[in-house]
Design a protein around this motif. Structure first.
Motif, PDB file in Angstrom:
ATOM      1  N   VAL A 104      89.761 129.433  97.965  1.00 26.41           N
ATOM      2  CA  VAL A 104      89.277 130.387  96.963  1.00 26.41           C
ATOM      3  C   VAL A 104      89.282 129.749  95.574  1.00 26.41           C
ATOM      4  CG1 VAL A 104      89.721 132.602  95.843  1.00 26.41           C
ATOM      5  CG2 VAL A 104      90.008 132.386  98.306  1.00 26.41           C
ATOM      6  N   LEU A 105      90.313 128.946  95.278  1.00 20.77           N
ATOM      7  CA  LEU A 105      90.377 128.271  93.978  1.00 20.77           C
ATOM      8  C   LEU A 105      89.241 127.260  93.834  1.00 20.77           C
ATOM      9  CD1 LEU A 105      91.943 127.913  91.330  1.00 20.77           C
ATOM     10  CD2 LEU A 105      93.277 126.111  92.473  1.00 20.77           C
ATOM     11  N   ILE A 106      88.998 126.481  94.892  1.00 22.32           N
ATOM     12  CA  ILE A 106      87.894 125.506  94.867  1.00 22.32           C
ATOM     13  C   ILE A 106      86.565 126.208  94.611  1.00 22.32           C
ATOM     14  CG2 ILE A 106      86.555 123.918  96.331  1.00 22.32           C
ATOM     15  CD1 ILE A 106      89.275 123.189  97.653  1.00 22.32           C
ATOM     16  N   ARG A 107      86.360 127.332  95.280  1.00 18.68           N
ATOM     17  CA  ARG A 107      85.107 128.078  95.097  1.00 18.68           C
ATOM     18  C   ARG A 107      85.005 128.649  93.688  1.00 18.68           C
ATOM     19  NH1 ARG A 107      84.946 131.415 100.871  1.00 18.68           N
ATOM     20  NH2 ARG A 107      84.321 129.635 102.185  1.00 18.68           N
ATOM     21  N   ALA A 108      86.138 129.073  93.114  1.00 30.23           N
ATOM     22  CA  ALA A 108      86.135 129.599  91.745  1.00 30.23           C
ATOM     23  C   ALA A 108      85.692 128.522  90.762  1.00 30.23           C
ATOM     24  CB  ALA A 108      87.524 130.119  91.375  1.00 30.23           C
ATOM     25  N   PHE A 109      86.229 127.293  90.936  1.00 29.22           N
ATOM     26  CA  PHE A 109      85.805 126.183  90.072  1.00 29.22           C
ATOM     27  C   PHE A 109      84.330 125.862  90.298  1.00 29.22           C
ATOM     28  CE2 PHE A 109      90.454 124.821  90.070  1.00 29.22           C
ATOM     29  CZ  PHE A 109      90.653 125.171  88.742  1.00 29.22           C
ATOM     30  N   GLY A 110      83.935 125.815  91.555  1.00 28.83           N
ATOM     31  CA  GLY A 110      82.542 125.496  91.867  1.00 28.83           C
ATOM     32  C   GLY A 110      81.580 126.536  91.332  1.00 28.83           C
ATOM     33  N   HIS A 111      81.966 127.805  91.377  1.00 27.48           N
ATOM     34  CA  HIS A 111      81.114 128.885  90.875  1.00 27.48           C
ATOM     35  C   HIS A 111      80.832 128.729  89.388  1.00 27.48           C
ATOM     36  CE1 HIS A 111      79.387 132.933  90.907  1.00 27.48           C
ATOM     37  NE2 HIS A 111      80.029 133.143  89.770  1.00 27.48           N
ATOM     38  N   LYS A 119      87.261 119.232  92.672  1.00 20.20           N
ATOM     39  CA  LYS A 119      87.598 117.999  93.388  1.00 20.20           C
ATOM     40  C   LYS A 119      89.108 117.745  93.342  1.00 20.20           C
ATOM     41  CE  LYS A 119      86.356 113.090  93.456  1.00 20.20           C
ATOM     42  NZ  LYS A 119      85.554 112.043  92.768  1.00 20.20           N
ATOM     43  N   HIS A 120      89.717 117.992  92.175  1.00 19.32           N
ATOM     44  CA  HIS A 120      91.173 117.800  92.043  1.00 19.32           C
ATOM     45  C   HIS A 120      91.915 118.787  92.946  1.00 19.32           C
ATOM     46  CE1 HIS A 120      95.054 116.955  90.230  1.00 19.32           C
ATOM     47  NE2 HIS A 120      95.202 118.262  89.994  1.00 19.32           N
ATOM     48  N   ALA A 121      91.468 120.048  92.961  1.00 20.18           N
ATOM     49  CA  ALA A 121      92.117 121.050  93.808  1.00 20.18           C
ATOM     50  C   ALA A 121      91.998 120.674  95.277  1.00 20.18           C
ATOM     51  CB  ALA A 121      91.489 122.428  93.553  1.00 20.18           C
ATOM     52  N   MET A 136      84.195 122.569  99.571  1.00 24.01           N
ATOM     53  CA  MET A 136      84.019 121.446  98.651  1.00 24.01           C
ATOM     54  C   MET A 136      82.617 120.846  98.773  1.00 24.01           C
ATOM     55  SD  MET A 136      85.608 120.019  96.244  1.00 24.01           S
ATOM     56  CE  MET A 136      84.490 119.151  95.164  1.00 24.01           C
ATOM     57  N   ILE A 137      82.114 120.752  99.993  1.00 19.55           N
ATOM     58  CA  ILE A 137      80.733 120.276 100.174  1.00 19.55           C
ATOM     59  C   ILE A 137      79.762 121.241  99.499  1.00 19.55           C
ATOM     60  CG2 ILE A 137      78.915 119.851 101.876  1.00 19.55           C
ATOM     61  CD1 ILE A 137      81.073 118.850 103.786  1.00 19.55           C
ATOM     62  N   GLY A 138      80.066 122.544  99.615  1.00 17.70           N
ATOM     63  CA  GLY A 138      79.225 123.552  98.959  1.00 17.70           C
ATOM     64  C   GLY A 138      79.225 123.407  97.448  1.00 17.70           C
ATOM     65  N   VAL A 139      80.380 123.042  96.871  1.00 14.20           N
ATOM     66  CA  VAL A 139      80.453 122.815  95.424  1.00 14.20           C
ATOM     67  C   VAL A 139      79.545 121.661  95.029  1.00 14.20           C
ATOM     68  CG1 VAL A 139      81.958 122.073  93.538  1.00 14.20           C
ATOM     69  CG2 VAL A 139      82.761 123.782  95.180  1.00 14.20           C
ATOM     70  N   TYR A 140      79.599 120.569  95.797  1.00 18.27           N
ATOM     71  CA  TYR A 140      78.725 119.422  95.518  1.00 18.27           C
ATOM     72  C   TYR A 140      77.247 119.818  95.677  1.00 18.27           C
ATOM     73  CZ  TYR A 140      82.679 116.155  95.483  1.00 18.27           C
ATOM     74  OH  TYR A 140      83.830 115.475  95.164  1.00 18.27           O
ATOM     75  N   ALA A 141      76.968 120.634  96.684  1.00 10.53           N
ATOM     76  CA  ALA A 141      75.578 121.061  96.914  1.00 10.53           C
ATOM     77  C   ALA A 141      75.063 121.872  95.741  1.00 10.53           C
ATOM     78  CB  ALA A 141      75.487 121.876  98.201  1.00 10.53           C
ATOM     79  N   LYS A 142      75.913 122.783  95.217  1.00 13.33           N
ATOM     80  CA  LYS A 142      75.492 123.617  94.092  1.00 13.33           C
ATOM     81  C   LYS A 142      75.225 122.787  92.848  1.00 13.33           C
ATOM     82  CE  LYS A 142      76.777 127.710  91.443  1.00 13.33           C
ATOM     83  NZ  LYS A 142      77.792 128.762  91.200  1.00 13.33           N
TER      84      LYS A 142
END
Length: 784
Positions: A104-111, A119-121, A136-142
Motif C-alpha cells: 500500500v505504501l509503494i502504491r501511495a508513492f507511485g500514485h 523504489k526505496h520502500a 513496483m512494476i506498476g509504479v514503473y509502468a505509470k
C-alpha cells in the motif's frame, strides 16, 4: 456528507462521531466494518478533511498504535489524497508492517509520482510477495520507465515469486516500443497466459499504443473468450489511431454478438461518429444509451452534445443538454461549441450569458468559444468586453486565450490591439507569431507580415506550417510564390500537408493551374485538406471532369470528404450547369452525412437553381433545418434565375414572418424576380419596402434592377430619368440594363444615348459594342 457503501445511507461527520461509544476499548465488529467502509470512501473520493477526522476518532479509540487494517486504509487514503508524508507517518506507526502495508505504501508513492521513494520502500520490504513485486512494476509502468520495469521483471524471474497474470498486465502497460511489446507478448505465450482475457486486453492496448493495429486485431481474433472490455479496448485503439470507419464497424460487430456496450464504449464510438459526421449512427448510439439507462451519465451526455454539434444536428444537441439533471462546465462549453459550429454566434453568446446568470464560472474552453462567436459576429465591442473579463479573471496570461484574442482583433481588422496583446505576452510561442503574421497578411499588410517572419526567426523560434500558410497569404506575385516554394523545399516545410495544400491554393488563386496540379500530384500522402485543394483548383479552372475524378480517387483512398470538398464540387457543377453530376454529388453528400451541413445544403440549393431545376432547389431548401439568410437568398435567387417570380414572392412573404433581418442580397433577389417576371408595380413596392421599412440603402445593382424593370415594362423614358437621378456616376450596369431594354422595345434613339454613355465610361468595353450592334441589328441598321 460521506456515503457509507455498506449501509447504503448518507451520514454527516456528526453522525460518524456519534458512532464512537464513549467508553474506551476496541470497536465492535460492525463499528470497525463501518469505519473501514468510510475510509475507503474517503480514499476513492479524495476527501482529505473527512479522512483526517476519521483518523482522529480512531486515535481517540485506540491510541497511536492502530490495528494494522486501519493503518493500511489510512496509508491508502493519504496516498490518494496526495499527502504521502501522512501516509509515511501512518506506516511508521505500524510495529510490524506486513507485505500488504509495504504494498500500500509503494502504491501511495507511485500514485503521486514519487518513484524513488517507492523504489526505496520496495527495497526495504522483506519477503515481498508477488503483489508487492507487481505494485513496483506498476509504479514503473505509470512513470513510463520501461527499462526499470523490464529489469525488475527479469529479477523476478531469477529469484522472485512466479509472475502472475497481473504481472504481465503491469509489464505490458510499461511497454513504449513495439520491439519490447513483441518480446513480452512472446513471454505471455511461454508462461501460458495468452488465453487470459485481462492479459490479452492489455496486449491489444499495447499494440494500439504502438500504432500496430494489425497485431492488435490478430490478438483479438485469437482470443477464445472476449468480454466487453476486449471489444471496448479494440474500438478505442482504432479511434485513437484515427481508423474511425473500422472503429464503427467493430462497434456494429459487437452489437451483432449481443454484447451490450457500457457508457465508456458509447463515448468512444461517438468520437468515431463525430469525426466521420455520421448523424444516423450517432442517433443509434444515443438510443442504445437510453435503453441501457446511460442517458444521465454526464460524460456520455457531454459527448452526445459535442457529437450532435459537430454533425450539424443542433436540435438534438439542445435536447440532450436540457435533459441533463446536473450540468457541469463541459456541458455548457459543448453546447456553445455546437452553436459556433453551426455559425449561430448570437445564440452562442446567449448561452454564455445564461451560464453566467446561473453563476457557472467560465473556463478556458468557454472563453475560446466566446471569442470564436465574437469573430463570427465581427463584434469588436463584445470582444473587448470578453478581453476585460479575461484580465479580471486572470485568464489573459493563458497563452491559448491570448492567441485567440490576437486572432479576434486580426479578424476584426484592429491590428493595433492585436499587436498590443502580442507584445504583452510574457512568453510567445509559434502560434502567437503565426496568428499575428496571418492577421497582418489577411488585412493586406504584406510587408509587415514578412517583417514579422524575419523577426520571429531572430528570436530563434522556428516557423511551423501555420506560419508558412500565413506568409503565403502575404505573397501577391507568381515569382515571389516560386521563390517561397523553393525556400520551403530546402527547409523541408513542403512535407507538411497543410503547407502543400496552401501552395496548391496559392497557385490556384494566381491562375496557375499547371503549377497548382503539379504541386498537388507531388503530395505523396494526401489527407482531406490536400485532396480538397486539388479538387478546388480543378473546379476553379472549370475542369469539372478532373475535379470529379479526383473526388472519386479520394473516396477510393478512404479519405472522408469535408463540407469544403462538396462545396467546391457543387460550385463547379453550378458554373457549368452540370445537373446530372450535381445529382450524383447530392447522393454522395447524403451517404457521407453532410446533408445536415448548412453550408453544403446552401450550395446544393444554388447548384440546382443555376442548373435550372427549381423543384429540387426548393426541396433542398425546405429539407435544411437550419435555414439562414444565405439559404433564403439562394432559393430566392434560384426562383429569380428561372423566371419563377410568383414562387419567389411567395417565399419572400413567408420570410417576412420570421425574425430574420433583411439584407441587400435578399433585396436584389426580389427586385430581379420582379424584373424577370415583368412585375413593375410589385417591383416598385418592394423597392420602397426595403429602403423605407427595412432601412437598406440601394446599391448599384439594385438601381440596375429597377432601371431594367422600367425598361422591360416599356417605360424607357422613366428609366432614363432614373439614371440621371441615381446617386452614382453613370452606373455602368444600370445603363447596360437600359440598353438591353431599348433593344427589346426597339427604341433606337434612347439605346443610342445609352451606348454613347457606355463608350464614354469605358471605350474598350466590348460588351457595350456587342449590345450596340444588337440594337442596330434589331432595327436593321448596322451603322449610324
Amino acid at each position: 456528507m460521506i456515503r457509507c457503501l455498506a449501509g447504503e445511507v448518507e451520514l454527516s461527520l456528526d453522525a460518524i462521531s456519534r458512532k464512537v461509544r464513549p467508553l474506551n476499548g476496541n470497536l465492535h465488529e460492525h463499528e470497525a466494518s463501518y469505519f473501514l467502509e468510510v475510509l475507503k470512501e474517503c480514499s476513492t473520493r479524495r476527501f482529505l478533511r473527512e479522512g483526517r477526522i476519521i483518523h482522529s476518532l480512531l486515535v481517540i479509540r485506540y491510541g497511536v498504535s492502530l490495528p494494522i487494517t486501519f493503518s493500511n486504509c489510512l496509508i491508502q487514503m493519504y496516498g490518494h489524497c496526495g499527502h504521502t508524508k501522512d501516509a509515511q507517518k501512518s506506516f511508521a506507526a505500524i510495529p510490524r508492517p506486513s507485505n500488504i502495508s509495504w504494498t500500500v505504501l509503494i502504491r501511495a508513492f507511485g500514485h503521486n509520482g514519487q518513484v524513488n521513494m517507492a523504489k526505496h520502500a520496495f527495497s526495504c520490504a522483506k519477503d515481498a510477495d508477488v503483489v508487492t513485486w507487481n505494485s513496483m512494476i506498476g509504479v514503473y509502468a505509470k512513470s513510463k520507465d520501461t527499462l526499470s520495469a523490464m529489469d525488475l521483471f527479469e529479477r523476478m524471474q531469477l529469484g522472485g515469486p512466479a509472475p502472475t497474470a497481473v504481472t504481465f498486465v503491469c509489464i505490458v502497460d510499461a511497454c513504449s516500443d513495439l520491439h519490447t511489446g513483441f518480446l513480452i507478448h512472446s513471454l505471455t505465450i511461454m508462461f501460458q497466459y495468452e488465453g487470459n482475457v485481462t492479459v490479452a486486453n492489455a496486449i491489444i492496448t499495447m499494440y494500439g499504443r504502438c500504432k500496430n493495429l494489425v497485431d492488435a486485431k490478430r490478438t483479438f481474433a485469437g482470443m477464445t473468450v472476449k468480454n466487453l472490455v476486449t471489444w471496448s479496448t479494440l474500438i478505442s485503439q482504432h479511434t485513437q489511431n484515427e481508423k474511425f470507419i473500422d472503429a464503427m464497424q467493430l462497434f456494429q460487430d459487437m452489437l451483432d454478438e449481443n454484447i451490450v456496450p457500457n457508457h465508456i464504449t458509447c463515448v468512444t464510438a461517438l468520437e468515431a461518429c463525430t469525426k466521420l459526421g455520421k448523424i444516423l449512427e450517432s442517433q443509434l448510439i444515443h438510443l442504445i444509451s437510453v435503453e441501457c439507462h446511460y442517458e444521465k451519465n454526464l460524460p456520455l451526455a457531454n459527448a452526445l452534445i459535442n457529437n450532435y454539434g459537430k454533425c450539424g444536428s443542433l436540435s438534438d444537441a439542445k435536447a440532450v443538454f436540457f435533459r441533463i439533471p446536473s450540468k457541469n462546465i463541459i456541458s455548457w462549453s459543448s453546447l456553445m461549441g455546437a452553436y459556433t459550429e453551426a455559425r449561430l454566434y448570437e445564440e452562442a453568446m446567449q448561452v454564455f450569458h445564461q451560464m453566467q446568470s446561473e453563476s457557472v464560472k467560465p473556463d478556458e474552453v468557454v472563453y475560446l468559444h466566446v471569442l470564436d462567436a465574437c469573430v463570427g459576429l465581427e463584434d469588436i465591442d463584445a470582444g473587448q468586453e470578453i478581453h476585460a473579463c479575461l484580465i479580471e479573471s486572470g485568464y489573459a496570461s493563458v497563452i491559448a486565450l491570448a492567441n485567440a484574442l490576437i486572432n479576434f482583433y486580426g479578424k476584426c481588422g484592429n491590428l493595433s490591439h492585436a499587436r498590443v496583446v502580442f507584445l504583452n505576452l510574457n512568453s510567445r510561442n509559434v502560434i502567437s507569431w503565426s496568428t499575428l503574421i496571418s492577421s497582418f497578411a489577411q488585412n493586406g499588410h504584406d510587408k509587415e507580415a514578412l517583417s514579422l517572419l524575419f523577426e520571429m526567426q531572430t528570436v530563434h523560434i522556428e516557423p511551423n506550417d501555420i506560419t508558412i500558410v500565413g506568409v503565403l497569404d502575404a505573397i501577391n506575385t507568381v515569382v515571389e510564390g516560386h521563390i517561397m516554394h523553393t525556400i520551403l523545399v530546402f527547409g523541408k516545410y513542403e512535407q507538411s500537408h497543410r503547407v502543400q495544400a496552401a501552395l496548391v491554393n496559392f497557385y490556384d488563386t494566381m491562375g496557375c493551374h499547371y503549377d497548382a496540379m503539379y504541386t498537388f500530384r507531388m503530395i505523396t500522402e494526401k489527407d482531406a485538406i490536400s485532396w480538397t485543394s486539388g479538387i478546388a483548383a480543378c473546379a476553379h479552372s472549370e475542369n469539372l471532369r478532373e475535379a470529379l475524378n479526383l473526388f472519386y480517387q479520394m473516396l477510393d483512398h478512404e479519405v472522408m470528404p469535408s463540407s469544403v470538398t462538396f462545396v467546391c464540387l457543387l460550385d463547379g457543377c453550378s458554373n457549368l450547369a452540370a445537373l446530372e453530376d450535381g445529382r450524383k454529388l447530392h447522393g454522395a453528400i447524403i451517404d457521407s452525412g453532410h446533408d445536415n451541413d448548412k453550408v453544403v445544403v446552401n450550395a446544393l440549393i444554388t447548384m440546382y437553381g443555376k442548373c435550372g431545376d427549381v423543384r429540387d432547389s426548393v426541396t433542398s431548401f425546405w429539407s435544411n433545418p437550419q435555414r439562414d439568410l444565405v439559404s433564403w437568398s439562394a432559393v430566392l435567387s434560384s426562383c429569380s434565375l428561372n423566371g419563377q417570380a410568383a414562387a419567389a414572392l411567395k417565399l419572400f412573404n413567408h420570410l417576412q414572418g420570421l425574425e430574420l433581418t433583411m439584407n441587400a442580397v435578399i433585396f436584389l433577389c426580389i427586385l430581379a424576380s420582379c424584373s424577370h417576371g415583368g412585375l413593375l408595380e410589385e417591383g416598385i413596392w418592394y423597392f420602397v419596402l426595403f429602403t423605407r421599412w427595412h432601412g437598406l440603402f440601394p446599391a448599384e445593382e439594385h438601381f440596375a434592377c429597377l432601371i431594367d424593370l422600367y425598361g422591360r415594362a416599356g417605360q424607357v423614358d422613366v428609366a432614363e430619368q432614373l439614371i440621371e437621378l441615381i446617386p452614382f456616376t453613370k452606373v455602368a450596369s444600370a445603363v447596360a440594363s437600359l440598353l438591353g431594354a431599348c433593344r427589346i422595345q426597339g427604341d433606337f434613339d434612347s439605346g443610342l444615348r445609352c451606348a454613347k454613355i457606355l463608350f464614354d465610361m469605358d471605350p474598350y468595353d466590348t460588351a457595350a459594342y456587342i449590345d450596340a450592334a444588337n440594337l442596330c441589328a434589331s432595327v436593321n441598321l448596322l451603322e449610324w
